[in-house]
Design a protein around this motif. Sequence first.
Motif, short mmCIF file in Angstrom:
data_model
loop_
_atom_site.label_atom_id
_atom_site.label_comp_id
_atom_site.label_asym_id
_atom_site.label_seq_id
_atom_site.Cartn_x
_atom_site.Cartn_y
_atom_site.Cartn_z
N ARG A 91 45.03 37.53 39.67
CA ARG A 91 43.70 37.37 40.23
C ARG A 91 43.73 36.41 41.40
N PRO A 92 43.10 36.77 42.54
CA PRO A 92 43.01 35.83 43.66
C PRO A 92 42.27 34.57 43.24
N ASN A 93 42.69 33.45 43.76
CA ASN A 93 42.13 32.17 43.38
C ASN A 93 41.78 31.39 44.64
N ILE A 94 40.50 31.06 44.81
CA ILE A 94 40.05 30.36 46.01
C ILE A 94 40.77 29.03 46.19
N LEU A 119 42.06 35.44 52.19
CA LEU A 119 40.60 35.44 52.08
C LEU A 119 40.04 35.89 53.42
N LYS A 143 39.62 43.80 47.49
CA LYS A 143 39.98 42.96 46.34
C LYS A 143 41.26 43.43 45.67
N ILE A 148 40.41 37.99 49.03
CA ILE A 148 39.10 37.57 48.53
C ILE A 148 38.04 37.83 49.60
N SER A 214 32.98 38.46 46.46
CA SER A 214 33.40 37.38 45.56
C SER A 214 32.66 36.07 45.83
#
Length: 375
Positions: A91-94, A119, A143, A148, A214
Motif C-alpha cells: 500500500r502506498p504510504n504518504i 504521489l 492507485k 497516490i 486518496s
Amino acid sequence: MRVAGVLLLSLLIVLASACISNAPVERTSTTSVFPSSSAMPETTFPSQTSHTPSQVLSNVTSPKVAQQNVTSTTQTTPKGENSSQIQDVRRPNIFSIRSWAYWLQNASPRAIAKSGFDLVVMDYSRDGSDERAYTREEIEMIKRAGVIPIAYISIGEAEDYRFYWKEGWKENPPKWLGPENPDWEGNYAVKYWEGDWKRIVFEYLDKIIAQGFSGVYLDKVDEFEFWGENGYNEGWTAKQMIEFILQIANYTRSKSGKDFIIIPQNGERLLLYDDGSLLSILSGWASEDVFYDGLEPSPWMDEKVPLLDRVVKSGKVVLAVDYVDDGTRSEEDLARIIDFIRKARGRGYIPYAAFEDRELDRLNVIPGIQPPTEK
C-alpha cells in the motif's frame, strides 16, 4: 570547447549531487488556470539528452526520511491455498514517499501511472468542468500503479469555471463572494467562514471522494492574510481558516477513513495561530517558491523555512514546489534544478522542480533526477 563544456557540466552536477547526498537530514499560490479543453498527449516525458550525464543523475538521492513509497502488510495463508497463490499486499504510504508531481491541466492518468512518481497532485477534472471529470476507474488505475492521487481544491477562492459557479454572481454576488484576484482572472476571494461557501466545498469534496482520490490538496489557505488586510482582524481570520480545515478533515475522514490525506498549500503563517490542533490532524504541508521565485532566489525563504521545518519535526510530510526549470536543460538550468533539490532534501522536504511558466500543464520528468531512480 564542446568537450570542455561537457566536462564542466559533469563536474558541476557531480559536485551538486555530492552535496545532496551529504546534506544533513532533519526529523508551500498557484491557482488552477485551464486552457482549451483539447486533451494533452498521453506521452509527456522528455527524451534523454546529451546534457544529462548518467553517472551524475544516479547520485541525486532522496532524504532518509522517505525510503520507500509503499509499505508491506503480512498475510496469512488461507486454508486450501499455498503461499505462492497469495500476492504481497503493498500500500502506498504518504509518510514514506520519495517523490511527487503537480499536474493540474489536462492530466493523463495513463502517463501518471507510468511516470515513476510516488504521489501526484491533480485536478478532479481535465479542464475544471464536471463534463471532463476523471472517472473512478481512472483514479483506481493510478492507485494500482502505486501512485497516490491527491485532488487539488481551492478553499479560499471561488473559480468561475467550476460546477458551482453561477453567471449572475458577477453582477449580483452572494454575500460571501469577494473581489477578483488581480493576478488570476476568474478567481474570487471568498469569506470562507460563511455557511453557504462551506456547503459548496463539502459538495465538491463529495465529488472527489466518489472518484476515489486518496486525499485533498487545499489551496488558498493563505486567504486569511487577504481578509486580515481588508477589514478583518488577522487573528480572527486565521482561526476561521483553521476551523475550516479541521471541519474538512473531519468530514472527509468520516466518509473515507482516518488515513484520508489532508495537505494545505502555502499560508504557513497559519501555524503561528495554531494551538496544535491543526498540525496534529494534517498529513503534511505544501509550499511554493521556497528557495526560488522562478529563476531567482526566493524572497520568502527566511519566512517559510522555519515554519516548514516545524512541520517536518512534527513527523509530517513537506512538499516543496519551485518553478525553477526554464526547459532548456542547459548547464545553468540543471545547476539551478539540482540546487533546489539539494536544498529541499537537505531539510527533509520532498521537492518537485516545475517549469518556470507555472502552468502545471505537463509532468516534468528529468531522467535520473526527477523522479529519483534509486529505491
